[in-house]
Design an enzyme around this catalytic site. Structure first.
Site, short mmCIF file in Angstrom:
data_model
loop_
_atom_site.label_atom_id
_atom_site.label_comp_id
_atom_site.label_asym_id
_atom_site.label_seq_id
_atom_site.Cartn_x
_atom_site.Cartn_y
_atom_site.Cartn_z
N GLU A 135 -2.70 8.33 -15.12
CA GLU A 135 -1.69 9.15 -15.81
C GLU A 135 -2.20 10.47 -16.38
OE1 GLU A 135 0.01 6.41 -18.66
OE2 GLU A 135 0.86 5.14 -17.10
N GLU A 242 2.13 -1.02 -9.93
CA GLU A 242 2.73 -1.60 -11.14
C GLU A 242 4.23 -1.76 -10.96
OE1 GLU A 242 1.56 0.43 -14.75
OE2 GLU A 242 -0.42 0.91 -14.00
C1 HAH Z 1 1.69 1.85 -17.46
N1 HAH Z 1 2.21 3.04 -18.05
C2 HAH Z 1 0.19 1.69 -17.62
O1 HAH Z 1 -0.48 2.21 -16.49
C3 HAH Z 1 -0.23 0.26 -17.81
O2 HAH Z 1 -1.62 0.22 -18.08
C4 HAH Z 1 0.51 -0.38 -18.97
O3 HAH Z 1 0.08 -1.73 -19.16
C5 HAH Z 1 1.95 -0.30 -18.70
C6 HAH Z 1 2.46 0.72 -17.98
C7 HAH Z 1 3.55 3.34 -17.72
C8 HAH Z 1 4.26 4.38 -18.53
C9 HAH Z 1 5.56 4.66 -18.21
O4 HAH Z 1 6.15 4.02 -17.19
C10 HAH Z 1 6.27 5.64 -18.92
C11 HAH Z 1 5.68 6.30 -19.97
C12 HAH Z 1 4.41 6.00 -20.30
C13 HAH Z 1 3.70 5.04 -19.58
#
Ligand code: HAH
Length: 333
Positions: A135, A242
């Protein structure tokens, strides 16, 4: 589909296409054993390989929960995706501090190298790929990189540095960049630009992780296709890292205790469409991981609205296959 009364296995159904994974917690590793062993041939630690858990204080490593996952995966001949080294969340502040001040670049690089070294030397035969950077790209606006402590301490090169360290420490692992909203055109183009630049600078990067936190309303098959094609054109392998399909619109409040029939119907359609695309692109899409196992344990119960129950996965709260599951396993071939 008539399976003589037996529920088909997701991973076996997809064995000619890609591996099928699930994110696990130390708890679901114990409470969801049957679903895990029957349906998945890849695991990701939802939280337990993040820096805040592996190295909460400098030099103090906590491998217990990660070990349990690795042992489980080895026992059941599953792959493991490592998640993650460089991220703006769940990373302890000590990485970036030196006697209360912002640490200089050499020190932060050294700490990252030590962290990657320690973790990859422990698991180097077991974890076949890593989300090296998670990210890093800004969702909106003109700037590409998100403003993070990594950027602040290491400068614009930090992503390249992270990949180089990872390659040095674990030459056999496949190295991925991972992000959400990665099929949304505005952000996709920025991510594409970043990856193209990394490739042009000979950065050792092998793949693009499309997180796939999607929902039943905002969805474009064309966006998914286009994103896969663009990233793959850079000679990168694609993992869906994910995947979940929320039954709620992003910030829409809800106090539902059970999903509506309409929600489940839309979700089935989405899952069907999504997996149809993945199969179509299985030359480049080599892994698809669900972000959880069954609807009784999902991070979406707390995100982006705390306490809003969600049902985003392929198995219900009683661990039974949902309509979406049946749609995903129902295809010719
Ligand atoms: C993810 N971010 C991460 O990669 C993961 O490590 C965590 O456990 C959950 C989700 C997703 C995310 C999003 O979809 C929107 C805004 C911020 C982060």
């Amino acid at each position: 589909m008539n399976m003589g009364g037996k529920t088909p296995s997701l991973w076996q159904r997809y064995r000619n296409y890609f591996s099928v994974g699930a994110a696990v917690t130390p708890k679901t590793l114990k409470t969801h054993i049957e679903l895990l062993t029957h349906n998945f041939n890849s695991l990701t630690c939802e939280n337990h390989m993040k820096p805040s858990i592996l190295q909460p204080k400098e030099g103090e490593y906590r491998f217990k929960a990660a070990d349990a996952t690795v042992d489980f995966a080895m026992e059941h001949s599953m792959l493991i995706r490592g998640h993650t080294f460089v991220w703006h969340n769940q990373t302890p502040d000590w990485f970036f501090l030196d006697a209360g001040q912002v640490a200089d670049k050499a020190l932060v690089v050294d700490r990252l190298k030590n962290h990657i070294n320690k973790v990859t030397s422990k698991y180097n035969q077991q974890i076949y790929c890593w989300d090296v950077v998670n990210e890093a790209v800004e969702d909106k606006g003109s700037s590409c990189l998100r403003n993070t402590k990594w950027l602040e301490c290491l400068g614009e090169d930090y992503i390249k540095i992270a990949f180089e360290l990872a390659r040095e420490e674990d030459p056999n692992a496949k190295l991925f960049y991972n992000d959400y909203n990665a099929v949304v055109p505005e952000k996709r183009d920025k991510i594409f630009g970043l990856l193209k630049d990394l490739k042009e600078k000979d950065t050792p990067i092998d793949g693009m992780g499309i997180q796939g936190h999607w929902d039943i309303y905002n969805f474009s098959e064309d966006d998914i296709r286009k994103a896969i094609e663009m990233y793959a054109s850079l000679d990168l392998e694609i993992h869906i890292t994910e995947l979940d399909v929320s039954v709620h619109d992003w910030r829409e409040p809800s106090s539902l205790k059970v999903p509506t029939a309409k929600m489940l119907e839309l979700q089935e359609k989405k899952y069907d469409e999504i997996f149809t695309i993945f199969r179509e692109y299985s030359e480049v899409v080599k892994s698809v991981t669900l972000w959880g196992v069954a609807d009784d344990v999902t991070w979406l119960d707390g995100f982006p609205i705390k306490g809003r129950k969600n049902w985003p996965l392929l198995f219900d709260e009683d661990h039974k296959p949902k309509g979406s599951f049946w749609r995903v396993v129902d295809f010719e071939g």
